[in-house]
Each structure stands twice: as structure tokens, then as C-alpha cells.
Design an enzyme around this catalytic site. Structure first.
Site, PDB file in Angstrom:
ATOM      1  N   ASP A   1      -3.559  60.263  96.361  1.00  0.00           N
ATOM      2  CA  ASP A   1      -3.047  59.302  95.387  1.00  0.00           C
ATOM      3  C   ASP A   1      -3.239  59.867  93.983  1.00  0.00           C
ATOM      4  OD1 ASP A   1      -5.664  57.338  96.779  1.00  0.00           O
ATOM      5  OD2 ASP A   1      -5.885  58.919  95.290  1.00  0.00           O
TER       6      ASP A   1
ATOM      7  N   ASP B   1      -4.267  59.018  90.246  1.00  0.00           N
ATOM      8  CA  ASP B   1      -4.901  58.061  89.346  1.00  0.00           C
ATOM      9  C   ASP B   1      -4.681  58.495  87.907  1.00  0.00           C
ATOM     10  OD1 ASP B   1      -5.817  56.758  91.577  1.00  0.00           O
ATOM     11  OD2 ASP B   1      -7.779  57.733  91.560  1.00  0.00           O
TER      12      ASP B   1
ATOM     13  N   ASP C   1     -18.549  61.389  89.072  1.00  0.00           N
ATOM     14  CA  ASP C   1     -19.616  61.960  89.894  1.00  0.00           C
ATOM     15  C   ASP C   1     -19.717  63.486  89.777  1.00  0.00           C
ATOM     16  OD1 ASP C   1     -17.208  62.103  91.267  1.00  0.00           O
ATOM     17  OD2 ASP C   1     -17.918  61.075  93.077  1.00  0.00           O
TER      18      ASP C   1
HETATM   19  P1  ATP Z   1     -10.210  61.525  97.614  1.00  0.00           P
HETATM   20  O1  ATP Z   1      -9.424  62.753  97.719  1.00  0.00           O
HETATM   21  O2  ATP Z   1     -11.023  61.266  98.802  1.00  0.00           O
HETATM   22  O3  ATP Z   1      -9.435  60.317  97.145  1.00  0.00           O
HETATM   23  P2  ATP Z   1     -11.366  61.286  95.027  1.00  0.00           P
HETATM   24  O4  ATP Z   1     -12.239  62.201  94.248  1.00  0.00           O
HETATM   25  O5  ATP Z   1     -10.021  60.991  94.470  1.00  0.00           O
HETATM   26  O6  ATP Z   1     -11.282  61.867  96.478  1.00  0.00           O
HETATM   27  P3  ATP Z   1     -11.824  58.468  94.885  1.00  0.00           P
HETATM   28  O7  ATP Z   1     -12.767  57.631  95.657  1.00  0.00           O
HETATM   29  O8  ATP Z   1     -10.377  58.238  95.034  1.00  0.00           O
HETATM   30  O9  ATP Z   1     -12.189  59.963  95.243  1.00  0.00           O
HETATM   31  O10 ATP Z   1     -12.261  58.331  93.365  1.00  0.00           O
HETATM   32  C1  ATP Z   1     -11.433  58.709  92.277  1.00  0.00           C
HETATM   33  C2  ATP Z   1     -12.284  59.285  91.144  1.00  0.00           C
HETATM   34  O11 ATP Z   1     -13.202  58.313  90.673  1.00  0.00           O
HETATM   35  C3  ATP Z   1     -13.149  60.460  91.542  1.00  0.00           C
HETATM   36  O12 ATP Z   1     -12.443  61.672  91.466  1.00  0.00           O
HETATM   37  C4  ATP Z   1     -14.269  60.385  90.517  1.00  0.00           C
HETATM   38  O13 ATP Z   1     -13.857  60.941  89.297  1.00  0.00           O
HETATM   39  C5  ATP Z   1     -14.455  58.904  90.344  1.00  0.00           C
HETATM   40  N1  ATP Z   1     -15.479  58.360  91.243  1.00  0.00           N
HETATM   41  C6  ATP Z   1     -15.279  57.871  92.501  1.00  0.00           C
HETATM   42  N2  ATP Z   1     -16.417  57.436  93.059  1.00  0.00           N
HETATM   43  C7  ATP Z   1     -17.376  57.636  92.141  1.00  0.00           C
HETATM   44  C8  ATP Z   1     -18.773  57.371  92.108  1.00  0.00           C
HETATM   45  N3  ATP Z   1     -19.401  56.841  93.155  1.00  0.00           N
HETATM   46  N4  ATP Z   1     -19.447  57.708  90.979  1.00  0.00           N
HETATM   47  C9  ATP Z   1     -18.812  58.234  89.917  1.00  0.00           C
HETATM   48  N5  ATP Z   1     -17.514  58.509  89.889  1.00  0.00           N
HETATM   49  C10 ATP Z   1     -16.775  58.215  90.975  1.00  0.00           C
HETATM   50 MG    MG Z   2      -8.603  59.521  95.276  1.00  0.00          MG
END
Ligand code: ATP
Ligand code: MG
Length: 436
Positions: free
Chosen positions: A63, A65, A142
Site C-alpha cells: 500500500d 501511505d 520505528d
Molecule cells: P508492510 O510492508 O508490512 O506494510 P510497513 O513498514 O509499511 O510494512 P505498516 O504497518 O504499514 O508497515 O506501517 C507503515 C509505517 O508506519 C512504517 O513504515 C513506519 O514508518 C510506521 N510504523 C508502523 N508501525 C510502527 C510502530 N510500531 N512504531 C513506529 N512507527 C511505526
Molecule cells: Mg504498509
């Protein structure tokens, strides 16, 4: 990095378009529309997080963001096809047919004294809805690899925490002081393992070292969130790598205490092999775009616990059918204290277990009943895994594979096999079979 996330405002770095591989062609049409529209309205507009990271290493993002300095209300006013969601932190969802683009206003972790940020005594974040600058938005994320911003105004990548280099080196590094960041949100330990498995990244030593010691903090995480995280860990195509990572970091024993103990006590290693074979199989199904189910996944992950509980009950003299039911209920109940497995998954999970004991039963009536059970197919797939791990269910696998196509034929084959065994002088076996 010894500074905490609050005080660290790093020197920004901008990586020009010609120095990175992100092309507008690989960004979804919806996300591009949102980026351009925000920009036209005079706002800063950035693709952020997992999408930037994935595009940098050539993966297709799940996705897209977007982060902006516009408030959620301003975003809402710009897009008729949008709605505001979230109570704790307000976000805008902009909807383009099946695509949903999430737009978040830059926010900060810093306590500005407004009372909008509260931490638990242990350091856990309870609320964090304070708007902030792009730098503050970066350092509250994170991992450094998750804190990169692709700017639509000049197609550059903005890096405030050294994430660009870490992505090049394929390493996951927590921003700020690792122990503090894990205390704020223990689920970050699972995210470290999951992202390392998904991206084939290593975990930086200072990010990995505290995990085994802090693993018990996961008990404080919301069980519903842990359930969601499990689906991402195990049903996204990298389940086997996730499992090995959790095991290595001491997280498996916190997430699945009874299964982890049962596997540790199982000297032949067969229980662990079933789980690994099942996860590998699940990964192959995801890769082939075949459906996977949480019920089957949890049947697999909790199988060692179930077998252990069953053996205990049987050893104490509980009648077989009663022992199976009680073992299934007990394991489910205990697991619910950590992970909120919804009933719509725990019920079929238990059915998959209970059907395993029906497979050796071959009277015609029972065979027909087993075949018509709604969970037969999943239970049979489970049997195949058990056989792959132990090699001791080959006969059952053959019978039930045939029986699915033609039960009468399978039964006839079985009868003729029994008969020839009988003439080859196996009277005891025959007697046993009749009683089955
Ligand atoms: P995926 O490919 O699994 O979606 P992702 O990194 O995009 O991995 P998401 O859960 O969609 O993970 O989160 C989007 C963004 O939000 C992350 O890239 C990070 O920058 C931030 N984020 C998500 N969870 C946390 C957390 N627990 N603490 C701090 N920042 C977070
Ligand atoms: Mg994501």
C-alpha cells in the site's frame, strides 16, 4: 546512536532523482493523484514508510501511505472521495475504486505539555496525537528504513535518520535508543523480525541485542494486535523465515509458550518439523496466489501444544475422545491470554485437530461422514504435512486421497488389501481392523 528519539534531530539529506531508482511509474495512480493534488494546494506531499523502502529495493509495495503538513480536515476538504478515520490519531482515507490511499499529517512524539501525549510508567506510548514537522514525523517511526520520504515536488528522497544507507546495506536499525523504543511499543520487536524476514534484511546488532531480554514485554501488548501481527508474520509469504527469526530472538516462547515448550521437549524433533513443513507449504501457496487460512495456520502453530496436552491427558487415563476435546479446549484457552484468536478461526482450528483421529477409521459409514465434514479438506492437508514430517501416515494419505475421488473404490481397494493380508496369515491384524 545514543541520543533518544526526542533529542535527535539529524541533518537532513536529500537524494536527488538521478541517485535513486524510484520512478513515478511504480507508484499507484491513486497515490500519485493525492500527491499532486496536495502539492497544487500548496502543501508538502510525500510518499512515506514501507512503500518508499520497498520501491528502493525493487519490491512492489502493498500500500502507498502519504504524509503531509495539511491537517486531516484540510485533506478532507481537498478530496470529495475521502473520509476521516481513527479516534486516537486522525487520518484521511482517499478512496479510488478498490484502492485506499492513507494520508497522515506529520506528527511528533515529543511531549509539548499539551497533555496530548501520555506514556505508561513502563514507557509505553498510550496516545501520540501531536502534529509535528517532517523531521519529528521521521524520528517517531520505528526503523530508519521506514522513515524515508519521497517528495513529489522534486522527486527526491528525503532522509533524516540515515535510512537510505541502511536500505542499501539491507539492515534494519531502530531510530533512537532501542530499549526505550521497545518499551514504548513492544510490538516493534515482532516488526523487526517480520520485516527482516520479509525484506531479507539483517537486524543491526544494537537493535537485535535487547530483544531476548525484553521479549516478555509482549505480554503487555493488546492480544488483538498480536493476532493481526501473527497474520502478517505467517501469512504474507515469509512464514518460515518469520518463525526462525522469532525462535532465534526468544520471541516464539512468549508468543506461543506451550507450543515452544512442547517442541523443546520433543526429542525426535518431529513436532517442529511439522510446523516448519506447514509454514513452507503456506509460503508456497501465498507465492502461487492460493488462499491461506488463519484457522489452518493456528492449527499448525498450536499443534505441538495440542499433542503435548493430549498425551498428558491420555497418560492420566482420560478416555480418548474426551481427552481430545479437553486438550483442544485447554490449549485454545491458554493461548487466548496472549493472542486474541477469534472464535471463527479457533473453532475450525479445533476441528482440524479432532479430524486427525478420524483418519484411521475406515468403516464405510464413518468414511462417508468424515468426507462430508466441512473441514475435511483442511484436515486432509494437515495430515499430508504430518506425514511429510514423520513419514508415518503414508497409508492414511493414500486412502483419503483416493477416497475423495471415489470412496467406494477406495474402500474396495482397502478390503482387497486386507483380504490378501489375511491369506498371508495376519489374523490378529484382521481382528483389530474389525473392531476399529
Ligand atoms: P508492510 O510492508 O508490512 O506494510 P510497513 O513498514 O509499511 O510494512 P505498516 O504497518 O504499514 O508497515 O506501517 C507503515 C509505517 O508506519 C512504517 O513504515 C513506519 O514508518 C510506521 N510504523 C508502523 N508501525 C510502527 C510502530 N510500531 N512504531 C513506529 N512507527 C511505526
Ligand atoms: Mg504498509
Amino acid at each position: 546512536m545514543t541520543q533518544t528519539s526526542h533529542t535527535l534531530i539529524p541533518t537532513p539529506r536529500s537524494i536527488a532523482r538521478e541517485d535513486h531508482p524510484i520512478s513515478r511509474k511504480s507508484i499507484s495512480p491513486g497515490a500519485l493523484r493525492v500527491l499532486y493534488r496536495l502539492r497544487e494546494a500548496g502543501h508538502g506531499a510525500f510518499l512515506v514508510g514501507g512503500a518508499v523502502r520497498d520501491l528502493l529495493i525493487g519490491l512492489a509495495p502493498k500500500d502507498f501511505d502519504i504524509a503531509t503538513d495539511a491537517t486531516p480536515e484540510e485533506v478532507k476538504a481537498l478530496f470529495r472521495n475521502s473520509r476521516l478515520i481513527g479516534r486516537r490519531f486522525r487520518l484521511a482515507h482517499v478512496v479510488f475504486g478498490r484502492e485506499i490511499v492513507e494520508v497522515a499529517t506529520f506528527r511528533s512524539n515529543a511531549d509539548d505539555g499539551s497533555g496530548d501525549r501520555e506514556t505508561h510508567e513502563g514507557g509505553r506510548l498510550l496516545r501520540d496525537n501531536v502534529y509535528g514537522s517532517i523531521e519529528e514525523d521521521a524520528i517517531r517511526r520505528d526503523f530508519t528504513a521506514n522513515a524515508l520520504y519521497y517528495a513529489i515536488e522534486d522527486f527526491s528522497v528525503r532522509d533524516y535518520v540515515g535510512g537510505f544507507e541502511d536500505v542499501q546495506n539491507r539492515v534494519l536499525k531502530l531510530i533512537g535508543d532501542p530499549e526505550q523504543r521497545y518499551r514504548e511499543d513492544p510490538v516493534r520487536m515482532l516488526r523487526a523480525v517480520r520485516l527482516a524476514a520479509k525484506l531479507d534484511f539483517s537486524i543491526a546488532p544494537e537493535t537485535a541485542t535487547p530483544i531476548p531480554r525484553l521479549a516478555p514485554l509482549l505480554h503487555e501488548a493488546a492480544p488483538a494486535r498480536l493476532f493481526e501481527e501473527c497474520l502478517k508474520l505467517f501469512l504474507s509469504g515469509h512464514g518460515e523465515a518469520s518463525f526462525l527469526g522469532l525462535e532465534q530472538q526468544g520471541l516464539l516462547a512468549v508468543m506461543f509458550p506451550e507450543s515452544a515448550a512442547a517442541m523443546a521437549n520433543n526429542r525426535s524433533g518431529a513436532l517442529r518439523r511439522v510446523v516448519l513443513a506447514g509454514l513452507r507449504n503456506t509460503d508456497a501457496r501465498v507465492a502461487a496466489d492460493e488462499p491461506v487460512s488463519p484457522a489452518f495456520l493456528f492449527a499448525l502453530l498450536l499443534w505441538p501444544a495440542y499433542c503435548h496436552a493430549l498425551m498428558g491427558l491420555q497418560a492420566s487415563g482420560t478416555h480418548a475422545a474426551e481427552a481430545q476435546r479437553r486438550a483442544a479446549d485447554r490449549v485454545t484457552l491458554h493461548q487466548l491470554t496472549t493472542i486474541a484468536l477469534p472464535r471463527r478461526f479457533s473453532v475450525p482450528m479445533q476441528e482440524i485437530w479432532l479430524l486427525q483421529t478420524r483418519f484411521p477409521m475406515r468403516q464405510r459409514k464413518r468414511v462417508v461422514r468424515t468426507l462430508s465434514h466441512p473441514r475435511f479438506r483442511a484436515a486432509f492437508d494437515f495430515l499430508v504435512l504430518r506425514d511429510a514430517a514423520s513419514g508415518s501416515h503414508a497409508e492414511d494419505v493414500t486412502f483419503w486421497r483416493d477416497a475423495q475421488d471415489d470412496p467406494d473404490h477406495a474402500l474396495a481397494v482397502q478390503q482387497s488389501q486386507d483380504a490378501s493380508e489375511d491369506t498371508e496369515a495376519a489374523p490378529r491384524r484382521r481382528r483389530r481392523r474389525r473392531r476399529a
